[in-house]
Design a protein around this motif. Structure first.
Motif, PDB file in Angstrom:
ATOM      1  N   ALA A  65       0.664  -1.275  -0.014  1.00 29.82           N
ATOM      2  CA  ALA A  65       0.015  -0.010  -0.128  1.00 29.82           C
ATOM      3  C   ALA A  65       0.807   1.279   0.134  1.00 29.82           C
ATOM      4  N   ARG A  66       2.062   1.229   0.740  1.00 27.76           N
ATOM      5  CA  ARG A  66       2.636   2.406   0.748  1.00 27.76           C
ATOM      6  C   ARG A  66       3.438   2.341  -0.600  1.00 27.76           C
ATOM      7  N   ARG A  67       3.855   1.357  -1.112  1.00 23.31           N
ATOM      8  CA  ARG A  67       4.737   1.474  -2.483  1.00 23.31           C
ATOM      9  C   ARG A  67       3.721   2.192  -3.423  1.00 23.31           C
ATOM     10  N   GLN A  68       2.363   1.697  -3.482  1.00 22.10           N
ATOM     11  CA  GLN A  68       1.486   2.164  -4.445  1.00 22.10           C
ATOM     12  C   GLN A  68       1.313   3.602  -4.177  1.00 22.10           C
ATOM     13  N   TYR A  69       1.292   4.185  -2.833  1.00 25.33           N
ATOM     14  CA  TYR A  69       1.130   5.690  -2.539  1.00 25.33           C
ATOM     15  C   TYR A  69       2.249   6.444  -3.012  1.00 25.33           C
ATOM     16  N   LEU A  70       3.497   5.674  -3.062  1.00 25.68           N
ATOM     17  CA  LEU A  70       4.665   6.546  -3.396  1.00 25.68           C
ATOM     18  C   LEU A  70       4.950   6.390  -4.880  1.00 25.68           C
ATOM     19  N   ARG A  71       4.512   5.603  -5.566  1.00 29.82           N
ATOM     20  CA  ARG A  71       4.321   5.548  -7.000  1.00 29.82           C
ATOM     21  C   ARG A  71       3.321   6.552  -7.451  1.00 29.82           C
ATOM     22  N   ASN A  72       2.186   6.693  -6.798  1.00 27.91           N
ATOM     23  CA  ASN A  72       1.393   7.704  -7.303  1.00 27.91           C
ATOM     24  C   ASN A  72       1.882   9.243  -7.229  1.00 27.91           C
ATOM     25  N   ALA A  73       2.602   9.410  -6.201  1.00 28.74           N
ATOM     26  CA  ALA A  73       3.259  10.692  -5.569  1.00 28.74           C
ATOM     27  C   ALA A  73       4.308  10.989  -6.818  1.00 28.74           C
ATOM     28  N   ILE A  74       5.169   9.915  -6.942  1.00 29.56           N
ATOM     29  CA  ILE A  74       6.218  10.013  -8.141  1.00 29.56           C
ATOM     30  C   ILE A  74       5.596  10.434  -9.417  1.00 29.56           C
ATOM     31  N   ALA A  75       4.572   9.853  -9.808  1.00 29.84           N
ATOM     32  CA  ALA A  75       3.846  10.036 -11.076  1.00 29.84           C
ATOM     33  C   ALA A  75       3.374  11.693 -11.069  1.00 29.84           C
ATOM     34  N   GLU A  76       2.639  11.896  -9.786  1.00 29.43           N
ATOM     35  CA  GLU A  76       2.285  13.273  -9.797  1.00 29.43           C
ATOM     36  C   GLU A  76       3.368  14.358 -10.025  1.00 29.43           C
ATOM     37  N   ILE A  77       4.718  14.081  -9.477  1.00 35.65           N
ATOM     38  CA  ILE A  77       5.698  14.910  -9.492  1.00 35.65           C
ATOM     39  C   ILE A  77       6.335  15.028 -11.107  1.00 35.65           C
ATOM     40  N   ASP A  78       6.040  13.784 -11.706  1.00 33.04           N
ATOM     41  CA  ASP A  78       6.646  13.795 -13.149  1.00 33.04           C
ATOM     42  C   ASP A  78       5.467  14.504 -13.798  1.00 33.04           C
ATOM     43  N   ARG A  79       4.211  14.623 -13.652  1.00 39.17           N
ATOM     44  CA  ARG A  79       3.301  15.409 -14.207  1.00 39.17           C
ATOM     45  C   ARG A  79       3.629  16.797 -14.116  1.00 39.17           C
ATOM     46  N   ARG A  80       3.946  17.185 -12.844  1.00 40.30           N
ATOM     47  CA  ARG A  80       4.265  18.729 -12.620  1.00 40.30           C
ATOM     48  C   ARG A  80       5.518  18.974 -13.254  1.00 40.30           C
ATOM     49  N   LEU A  81       6.546  18.190 -13.177  1.00 40.72           N
ATOM     50  CA  LEU A  81       7.765  18.649 -13.980  1.00 40.72           C
ATOM     51  C   LEU A  81       7.415  18.802 -15.357  1.00 40.72           C
ATOM     52  N   GLU A  82       6.873  17.953 -15.732  1.00 43.62           N
ATOM     53  CA  GLU A  82       6.538  18.061 -17.397  1.00 43.62           C
ATOM     54  C   GLU A  82       5.642  19.339 -17.581  1.00 43.62           C
ATOM     55  N   ALA A  83       4.828  19.834 -16.889  1.00 42.64           N
ATOM     56  CA  ALA A  83       4.053  21.066 -17.003  1.00 42.64           C
ATOM     57  C   ALA A  83       4.715  22.297 -16.869  1.00 42.64           C
ATOM     58  N   LEU A  84       6.164  22.233 -15.864  1.00 43.66           N
ATOM     59  CA  LEU A  84       6.855  23.217 -15.998  1.00 43.66           C
ATOM     60  C   LEU A  84       7.696  23.430 -16.985  1.00 43.66           C
TER      61      LEU A  84
END
Length: 88
Positions: A65-84
Motif C-alpha cells: 500500500a505504501r509502495r503504491q502511494y509512493l508510485r502515485n506521488a512520483i507520477a504526480e511529480i513527473d506530471r508537474r515537472l513536465e508541465a513546468l
C-alpha cells in the motif's frame, strides 16, 4: 633568436583569441540565464529533489500500500515537472 620571438607572438595571439572566445561564451551563457524564470527553476529543482527522496523511499519500502502511494506521488511529480518544462 628571431624564431623564438615569433613563437612567443603566435602563442600570445592564440592565448588572446582563446580569452576572447571564453568571454563571448560567458556573455552568451548570461544571456540565456537571464531569459529563465528563477521561480520556475526553483520549482523544478524542488520537484526533482522530492522525486529523488520518494524514489529512495520506494526502494526501502516493503508494504505494498505504501509502495503504491509512493508510485502515485512520483507520477504526480513527473506530471508537474513536465508541465513546468512545457511552459519554458
Amino acid at each position: 633568436m628571431g624564431d623564438s620571438g615569433e613563437g612567443l607572438v603566435d602563442a600570445n595571439s592564440r592565448l588572446e583569441e582563446r580569452m576572447e572566445e571564453m568571454q563571448e561564451n560567458r556573455r552568451k551563457a548570461k544571456q540565456r540565464e537571464s531569459k529563465l524564470d528563477p521561480e520556475s527553476i526553483r520549482a523544478q529543482e524542488s520537484l526533482r529533489l522530492a522525486r529523488i527522496d520518494l524514489d529512495r523511499q520506494l526502494v526501502a519500502t516493503v508494504h505494498e500500500a505504501r509502495r503504491q502511494y509512493l508510485r502515485n506521488a512520483i507520477a504526480e511529480i513527473d506530471r508537474r515537472l513536465e508541465a513546468l518544462q512545457v511552459k519554458e
